[in-house]
Design a protein around this motif. Structure first.
Motif, PDB file in Angstrom:
ATOM      1  N   TRP A 285      21.096 -29.530 -47.561  1.00  0.00           N
ATOM      2  CA  TRP A 285      19.707 -29.208 -47.840  1.00  0.00           C
ATOM      3  C   TRP A 285      19.259 -27.958 -47.096  1.00  0.00           C
ATOM      4  CZ3 TRP A 285      16.574 -34.435 -47.403  1.00  0.00           C
ATOM      5  CH2 TRP A 285      16.956 -35.288 -48.454  1.00  0.00           C
ATOM      6  N   THR A 286      18.344 -27.245 -47.708  1.00  0.00           N
ATOM      7  CA  THR A 286      17.696 -26.129 -47.028  1.00  0.00           C
ATOM      8  C   THR A 286      16.240 -26.052 -47.475  1.00  0.00           C
ATOM      9  OG1 THR A 286      17.663 -23.714 -46.740  1.00  0.00           O
ATOM     10  CG2 THR A 286      18.589 -24.551 -48.800  1.00  0.00           C
ATOM     11  N   MET A 287      15.362 -25.870 -46.511  1.00  0.00           N
ATOM     12  CA  MET A 287      13.935 -25.824 -46.824  1.00  0.00           C
ATOM     13  C   MET A 287      13.551 -24.589 -47.619  1.00  0.00           C
ATOM     14  SD  MET A 287      12.309 -28.513 -45.480  1.00  0.00           S
ATOM     15  CE  MET A 287      10.672 -28.103 -44.868  1.00  0.00           C
ATOM     16  N   SER A 288      14.375 -23.564 -47.568  1.00  0.00           N
ATOM     17  CA  SER A 288      14.044 -22.329 -48.291  1.00  0.00           C
ATOM     18  C   SER A 288      14.079 -22.527 -49.799  1.00  0.00           C
ATOM     19  CB  SER A 288      15.019 -21.211 -47.894  1.00  0.00           C
ATOM     20  OG  SER A 288      16.355 -21.575 -48.203  1.00  0.00           O
ATOM     21  N   ASP A 289      14.651 -23.644 -50.240  1.00  0.00           N
ATOM     22  CA  ASP A 289      14.686 -23.928 -51.674  1.00  0.00           C
ATOM     23  C   ASP A 289      13.358 -24.473 -52.199  1.00  0.00           C
ATOM     24  OD1 ASP A 289      17.332 -23.179 -51.749  1.00  0.00           O
ATOM     25  OD2 ASP A 289      18.122 -25.224 -51.575  1.00  0.00           O
ATOM     26  N   LEU A 290      12.426 -24.748 -51.283  1.00  0.00           N
ATOM     27  CA  LEU A 290      11.172 -25.395 -51.678  1.00  0.00           C
ATOM     28  C   LEU A 290      10.001 -24.429 -51.594  1.00  0.00           C
ATOM     29  CD1 LEU A 290      11.516 -28.816 -49.806  1.00  0.00           C
ATOM     30  CD2 LEU A 290      12.103 -28.286 -52.172  1.00  0.00           C
ATOM     31  N   SER A 291       9.057 -24.629 -52.482  1.00  0.00           N
ATOM     32  CA  SER A 291       7.818 -23.859 -52.433  1.00  0.00           C
ATOM     33  C   SER A 291       6.950 -24.372 -51.288  1.00  0.00           C
ATOM     34  CB  SER A 291       7.060 -24.000 -53.754  1.00  0.00           C
ATOM     35  OG  SER A 291       6.611 -25.341 -53.924  1.00  0.00           O
ATOM     36  N   SER A 292       5.997 -23.567 -50.878  1.00  0.00           N
ATOM     37  CA  SER A 292       5.096 -23.969 -49.799  1.00  0.00           C
ATOM     38  C   SER A 292       4.269 -25.192 -50.195  1.00  0.00           C
ATOM     39  CB  SER A 292       4.167 -22.809 -49.423  1.00  0.00           C
ATOM     40  OG  SER A 292       3.398 -22.408 -50.545  1.00  0.00           O
ATOM     41  N   ASP A 293       3.939 -25.315 -51.485  1.00  0.00           N
ATOM     42  CA  ASP A 293       3.177 -26.474 -51.949  1.00  0.00           C
ATOM     43  C   ASP A 293       3.972 -27.761 -51.762  1.00  0.00           C
ATOM     44  OD1 ASP A 293       1.187 -24.762 -52.652  1.00  0.00           O
ATOM     45  OD2 ASP A 293       1.534 -24.873 -54.824  1.00  0.00           O
ATOM     46  N   LYS A 294       5.243 -27.735 -52.114  1.00  0.00           N
ATOM     47  CA  LYS A 294       6.079 -28.920 -51.956  1.00  0.00           C
ATOM     48  C   LYS A 294       6.246 -29.281 -50.481  1.00  0.00           C
ATOM     49  CE  LYS A 294       8.715 -28.303 -56.238  1.00  0.00           C
ATOM     50  NZ  LYS A 294      10.037 -28.023 -56.835  1.00  0.00           N
ATOM     51  N   ILE A 295       6.432 -28.274 -49.659  1.00  0.00           N
ATOM     52  CA  ILE A 295       6.580 -28.529 -48.222  1.00  0.00           C
ATOM     53  C   ILE A 295       5.315 -29.160 -47.656  1.00  0.00           C
ATOM     54  CG2 ILE A 295       6.849 -27.427 -45.965  1.00  0.00           C
ATOM     55  CD1 ILE A 295       8.698 -25.386 -47.311  1.00  0.00           C
ATOM     56  N   SER A 296       4.175 -28.649 -48.058  1.00  0.00           N
ATOM     57  CA  SER A 296       2.916 -29.213 -47.552  1.00  0.00           C
ATOM     58  C   SER A 296       2.723 -30.641 -48.036  1.00  0.00           C
ATOM     59  CB  SER A 296       1.727 -28.335 -47.963  1.00  0.00           C
ATOM     60  OG  SER A 296       1.520 -28.386 -49.362  1.00  0.00           O
TER      61      SER A 296
END
Length: 455
Positions: A285-296
């Motif tokens: 997994w890597t967080m860079s694959d996610l948009s800021s909306d998904k992370i929030s």
């Protein structure tokens, strides 16, 4: 004639005795079958457990691939049929996920992944992937109103991976049991979390008090130490998310503030809610694959679920942590009742339960077992609801007495080292299930007899 009569009477008595023994044997065998069914988590509702599974049986190793909407009864019925077809076809894939469903994107700032669960091929526990259990979970979640007691009963024995985010939200009371209200509540709660981060985290240190600066500094020190054996948690973006969640929680809970160990408690939530967006092994997994909306959204769900969890054990993290000290004392007394030789040996060696069990209660065993087993353990934790703190005593007693024979052979120094580095690195779900099995059995025996805690 008398001799014949006596012989006949003896024969009759022997036949009666044999019949009685046969009945007892039959009852014993039936009881044994019931226990075996119990250990499979099928015959007795609510709790328990896993029997050894045939290593060559891969029929239930993978979840089918399909798309399910819990707000649509028709879709849910089709999903049940899909599961049944998948079982008949030998766990074949039921279709490919399109690029749209893989990305699971939404132009809305706040998404609602709980409304539409995407099932991925993923290796999960034998019982959690049992087709009948999948169908039961689907039915439990597909109605307008989720019956919470039924969901707890199912979740106690393990939740299928792809259903876990939705189930955990509902079990904790973060998402309402009414599916019609769920989307709106999650949207409002997620926006509330963003407001909290904006108000308290995204500000310069000049606007913080000295205590807040000190607390944030400690959080920043602890986040890189969180689950050090899993490389995913060493990603800077992951650590930044943990910082925001922990700081927001600490600010909103001034009675305890941030306490070391709470950083560990965020990690199961973080992994489970990320699994709605990221596929495959956590190591990839890597967080860079996610948009800021998904992370929030993930952060918000973690924040609220952590809050719900700790609301039921607030005195575990207030000054001097009296809640944990009370449970450690109960653990000591329970072990004394269950395994007096172990209790006496530890006492004779001068080992205090606080020396090893404090960390168990503080971090809920996250540091003691392989991380891939933590979410399965937490299925049972969350299914216990408000009764969790007391049930932890039984889980930890069962965990400790797994090594009863070894403990009685060790002196003080060896005991300290052994209990700080327990040999669980090769554990599978089977070992964890046995711990939960004993805990449930002892809880059934002792919980309604509180005098066993008397000194």
């Amino acid at each position: 004639m008398k001799n014949n009569d006596n012989n006949n009477n003896d024969n009759i008595n022997n036949n009666i005795k044999d019949t009685t023994i046969g009945i007892l044997d039959s009852r014993f065998n039936q009881t044994l079958r019931n226990v075996q069914g119990l250990l499979k988590g099928r015959n007795i509702p609510g709790k328990i457990l896993l029997s050894p599974r045939d290593p060559n049986d891969n029929s239930s190793l993978y979840s089918p691939i399909f798309q399910r909407s819990y707000s649509d009864t028709g879709t849910s019925n089709r999903a049940i049929e899909t599961v049944e077809e998948e079982v008949q076809s030998g766990s074949k894939s039921l279709g490919s996920i399109t690029s749209d469903s893989k990305s699971k994107t939404s132009t809305s700032h706040v998404e609602n992944p709980s409304e539409e669960v995407h099932v991925r091929k993923t290796s999960i526990g034998a019982r959690a992937t049992d087709s009948a259990r999948v169908i039961k979970f689907t039915k439990a979640l597909s109605g307008t109103m989720v019956i919470l007691d039924k969901l707890r009963e199912l979740a106690w024995s393990g939740v299928p991976d792809y259903m876990r985010p939705t189930v955990w939200r509902v079990l904790l009371g973060y998402a309402p049991t009414n599916s019609d209200r769920r989307e709106g509540v999650l949207r409002r709660k997620r926006l509330e979390y963003l407001d909290c981060v904006s108000q308290y985290y995204d500000i310069p240190d000049t606007e913080r008090s000295d205590d807040e600066i000190s607390m944030l500094r400690q959080i920043c020190i602890d986040c890189p130490r969180t689950v050090p054996d899993v490389s995913f948690f060493q990603q800077p973006q992951v650590q930044k998310s943990l910082e925001r969640i922990l700081y927001a929680w600490a600010i909103r809970h001034p009675a305890s503030g941030y306490v070391q160990g709470i950083n560990d408690l965020v990690t199961p939530f973080f992994v489970v809610f990320l699994s709605e967006y990221l596929e495959g092994s956590i190591e990839n997994w890597t967080m860079s694959d996610l948009s800021s909306d998904k992370i929030s959204n993930v952060e918000a769900d973690c924040y609220w679920c952590l809050s719900k969890l700790l609301d039921g054990m607030q005195d575990h993290y207030t000054f001097a942590q009296p809640g944990i000290q009370r449970l450690v004392f109960k653990l000591k007394e329970l072990v004394r009742r269950i395994d007096e030789p172990v209790s006496s040996h530890m006492e004779n060696q001068g080992l205090e339960f606080l020396q090893f069990a404090f960390r168990w209660f503080n971090c809920l065993l996250i540091r003691e077992i392989p991380f891939q087993l933590v979410t399965r353990l937490w299925d049972t934790y969350l299914a216990e609801g408000d009764a969790l703190p007391d049930f932890l005593v039984y889980i930890f007693a069962s965990f400790l007495l797994t090594w009863s024979d070894e403990i009685r052979k060790l002196d003080f120094q060896e005991l300290v080292m052994f209990l700080q580095h327990l040999p669980t690195q090769n554990w599978t779900e089977q070992e964890l299930e046995m711990v939960l099995s004993r805990a449930f059995m002892w809880h059934s025996m002792f919980n309604n007899s509180p005098s066993h805690f008397a000194t």
